[in-house]
Design a protein around this motif. Structure first.
Motif, PDB file in Angstrom:
ATOM      1  N   ALA A 187      29.974  55.867  92.610  1.00 25.04           N
ATOM      2  CA  ALA A 187      30.800  57.062  92.814  1.00 25.04           C
ATOM      3  C   ALA A 187      31.987  56.775  93.725  1.00 25.04           C
ATOM      4  CB  ALA A 187      29.946  58.188  93.393  1.00 25.04           C
ATOM      5  N   GLY A 188      31.788  55.900  94.710  1.00 21.19           N
ATOM      6  CA  GLY A 188      32.881  55.567  95.617  1.00 21.19           C
ATOM      7  C   GLY A 188      34.070  54.943  94.909  1.00 21.19           C
ATOM      8  N   PHE A 189      33.818  54.205  93.849  1.00 20.11           N
ATOM      9  CA  PHE A 189      34.906  53.598  93.071  1.00 20.11           C
ATOM     10  C   PHE A 189      35.641  54.650  92.247  1.00 20.11           C
ATOM     11  CE2 PHE A 189      36.264  51.962  88.929  1.00 20.11           C
ATOM     12  CZ  PHE A 189      37.113  50.920  89.285  1.00 20.11           C
ATOM     13  N   PHE A 190      34.883  55.448  91.501  1.00 25.45           N
ATOM     14  CA  PHE A 190      35.525  56.396  90.588  1.00 25.45           C
ATOM     15  C   PHE A 190      36.234  57.530  91.316  1.00 25.45           C
ATOM     16  CE2 PHE A 190      32.489  54.446  87.588  1.00 25.45           C
ATOM     17  CZ  PHE A 190      33.363  54.137  86.559  1.00 25.45           C
ATOM     18  N   LYS A 191      35.819  57.879  92.523  1.00 20.26           N
ATOM     19  CA  LYS A 191      36.458  58.988  93.232  1.00 20.26           C
ATOM     20  C   LYS A 191      37.852  58.636  93.738  1.00 20.26           C
ATOM     21  CE  LYS A 191      34.846  60.265  97.268  1.00 20.26           C
ATOM     22  NZ  LYS A 191      33.882  60.622  98.347  1.00 20.26           N
ATOM     23  N   VAL A 192      38.190  57.342  93.777  1.00 24.54           N
ATOM     24  CA  VAL A 192      39.524  56.954  94.255  1.00 24.54           C
ATOM     25  C   VAL A 192      40.350  56.252  93.183  1.00 24.54           C
ATOM     26  CG1 VAL A 192      38.730  56.754  96.635  1.00 24.54           C
ATOM     27  CG2 VAL A 192      38.738  54.723  95.180  1.00 24.54           C
ATOM     28  N   HIS A 193      39.756  55.959  92.021  1.00 25.16           N
ATOM     29  CA  HIS A 193      40.489  55.307  90.931  1.00 25.16           C
ATOM     30  C   HIS A 193      40.685  56.322  89.803  1.00 25.16           C
ATOM     31  CE1 HIS A 193      39.266  51.622  93.081  1.00 25.16           C
ATOM     32  NE2 HIS A 193      40.332  51.078  92.505  1.00 25.16           N
ATOM     33  N   GLU A 194      41.742  57.106  89.927  1.00 22.18           N
ATOM     34  CA  GLU A 194      42.008  58.161  88.955  1.00 22.18           C
ATOM     35  C   GLU A 194      42.238  57.597  87.559  1.00 22.18           C
ATOM     36  OE1 GLU A 194      44.839  61.225  90.318  1.00 22.18           O
ATOM     37  OE2 GLU A 194      44.782  60.192  92.255  1.00 22.18           O
ATOM     38  N   GLN A 195      42.889  56.451  87.477  1.00 23.95           N
ATOM     39  CA  GLN A 195      43.188  55.884  86.166  1.00 23.95           C
ATOM     40  C   GLN A 195      41.907  55.503  85.425  1.00 23.95           C
ATOM     41  OE1 GLN A 195      46.622  53.239  85.807  1.00 23.95           O
ATOM     42  NE2 GLN A 195      45.387  51.815  84.572  1.00 23.95           N
ATOM     43  N   ALA A 196      40.963  54.897  86.140  1.00 28.15           N
ATOM     44  CA  ALA A 196      39.692  54.531  85.509  1.00 28.15           C
ATOM     45  C   ALA A 196      38.918  55.774  85.098  1.00 28.15           C
ATOM     46  CB  ALA A 196      38.862  53.687  86.469  1.00 28.15           C
ATOM     47  N   LEU A 197      38.878  56.773  85.953  1.00 32.69           N
ATOM     48  CA  LEU A 197      38.164  58.005  85.646  1.00 32.69           C
ATOM     49  C   LEU A 197      38.814  58.716  84.467  1.00 32.69           C
ATOM     50  CD1 LEU A 197      35.795  59.784  86.551  1.00 32.69           C
ATOM     51  CD2 LEU A 197      37.366  60.934  88.136  1.00 32.69           C
ATOM     52  N   GLY A 198      40.141  58.686  84.417  1.00 30.34           N
ATOM     53  CA  GLY A 198      40.852  59.292  83.293  1.00 30.34           C
ATOM     54  C   GLY A 198      40.534  58.612  81.971  1.00 30.34           C
ATOM     55  N   GLN A 199      40.411  57.294  81.978  1.00 30.11           N
ATOM     56  CA  GLN A 199      40.047  56.568  80.759  1.00 30.11           C
ATOM     57  C   GLN A 199      38.643  56.959  80.294  1.00 30.11           C
ATOM     58  OE1 GLN A 199      41.192  52.224  80.631  1.00 30.11           O
ATOM     59  NE2 GLN A 199      41.892  52.667  82.718  1.00 30.11           N
ATOM     60  N   CYS A 200      37.755  57.203  81.246  1.00 36.18           N
ATOM     61  CA  CYS A 200      36.406  57.645  80.901  1.00 36.18           C
ATOM     62  C   CYS A 200      36.449  59.020  80.231  1.00 36.18           C
ATOM     63  CB  CYS A 200      35.541  57.686  82.153  1.00 36.18           C
ATOM     64  SG  CYS A 200      33.910  58.429  81.932  1.00 36.18           S
TER      65      CYS A 200
END
Length: 328
Positions: free
Chosen positions: A183-196
């Protein structure tokens, strides 16, 4: 299967001060797990990871009265009563000065589910159980206990074939975990979360996440407080934490192909969140799924995948908690 024994013991002696006969007995209880090659670290409970497994319970009851025999009027182990060993010693039992009595009991657990059923029988929703021996005499009482920890389902449970079953096939060796992020990664990497999220919304039971803002809300919000500052119940907070881990696991699966390692744990979490299994086991499933999400942190991300730069301040500023007050 490696043969050997690992053991740990935890003894608790309860007695009042004052009367000369208040400490007539002491007891010790140890539990050992057959089939493990190495002993548990000092002070830690033995962990059951290979099945079938055999637990050996060993009891020692000693008379510590300085002058005379002691008589035990009650000796019981309530947790093991259902398995026919609720009374390790016949009572009343007289023990001479400086003497002791010993007893052993073996319990076979065929599957991880059997171990977790035993863990649940002590009244706490966790992966461990404490089996306590209670000894009473006319002027006092003592207790001693031993703890056993069960493996995490789908994480470190290993099923092995009994030596007398020629038709049993050993399961394949566990595959090294692929890349994953928490969760710590995805909460600060908007681009990765957006791809998901580009691959579709997520029905997490307590909420349906459709947008980047909602996903960030689930990652940034406090599990214990709703968007209006109201306090969530303990069960709702656990469901929030489980939904967060389920979101992360779904993104790990979509982006990094992590299905084979954590698919079953994610399925169980989603069934719980969607109300198929009630509220029991929320904490255990959240912890289990979190371990899956952490398992591949040391692995490099797939070639060509661009997670974008970390933008914690902006990510926090646009986060919107998708769990409406009272909806959980």
């Amino acid at each position: 299967m490696q043969r050997g024994w690992k053991a740990a013991a935890m003894a608790v002696v309860l007695g009042g001060a004052g009367a000369a006969g208040a400490h007539e007995f002491t007891c010790e209880k140890r539990v050992q797990v057959k089939g493990e090659g190495q002993g548990a670290p000092q002070g830690e409970a033995p962990r059951v990871t290979k099945f079938p497994a055999t637990l050996r319970f060993h009891y020692t009851l000693k008379n510590v009265h300085p002058k005379g025999e002691s008589v035990a009027n009650l000796v019981e182990d309530p947790l093991l009563a259902r398995y026919g060993f609720g009374s390790p010693f016949p009572t009343p039992m007289a023990v001479g000065v400086g003497e002791s009595r010993s007893a052993t009991f073996e319990l076979k657990l065929d599957t991880p589910e059997a171990c977790h059923a035993l863990a649940a029988s002590d009244g706490r929703a966790d992966d461990s159980f404490d089996s306590a021996l209670r000894v009473k005499w006319d002027l006092g009482e003592t207790q001693c206990a031993a703890r056993v920890t069960c493996c995490e389902p789908f994480v470190d449970c290993e099923l092995t074939c009994p030596p007398d079953d020629p038709y049993c096939a050993e399961p394949p060796a566990p595959v090294a975990p692929g890349a994953s992020r928490n969760a710590g990664f995805f909460k600060v990497h908007e681009q990765a979360l957006g791809q998901c999220l580009a691959r579709g919304g997520m029905d997490l039971g307590v909420a349906r996440v459709e947008s980047l803002e909602q996903a960030l809300g689930l990652l940034w919000a406090s599990p214990g407080l709703d968007r209006n500052g109201g306090v969530r119940s303990e069960a709702d907070a656990r469901r929030f934490e489980l939904a967060r881990e389920a979101l992360v696991a779904t993104c790990n699966e979509r982006l990094f192909g992590a299905r084979e390692q954590r698919g079953r744990a994610l399925d169980e979490a989603l069934r719980t969140l969607r109300g198929a299994t009630g509220d029991e086991g929320l904490e255990r499933r959240g912890r289990e799924l979190g371990r899956h999400n952490d398992a591949g942190l040391g692995q490099p991300l797939p070639g060509g995948f661009d997670a974008g730069r970390a933008t914690p301040a902006h990510a926090a500023s646009i986060a919107v908690d998708p769990l409406e007050p009272g909806r959980q």
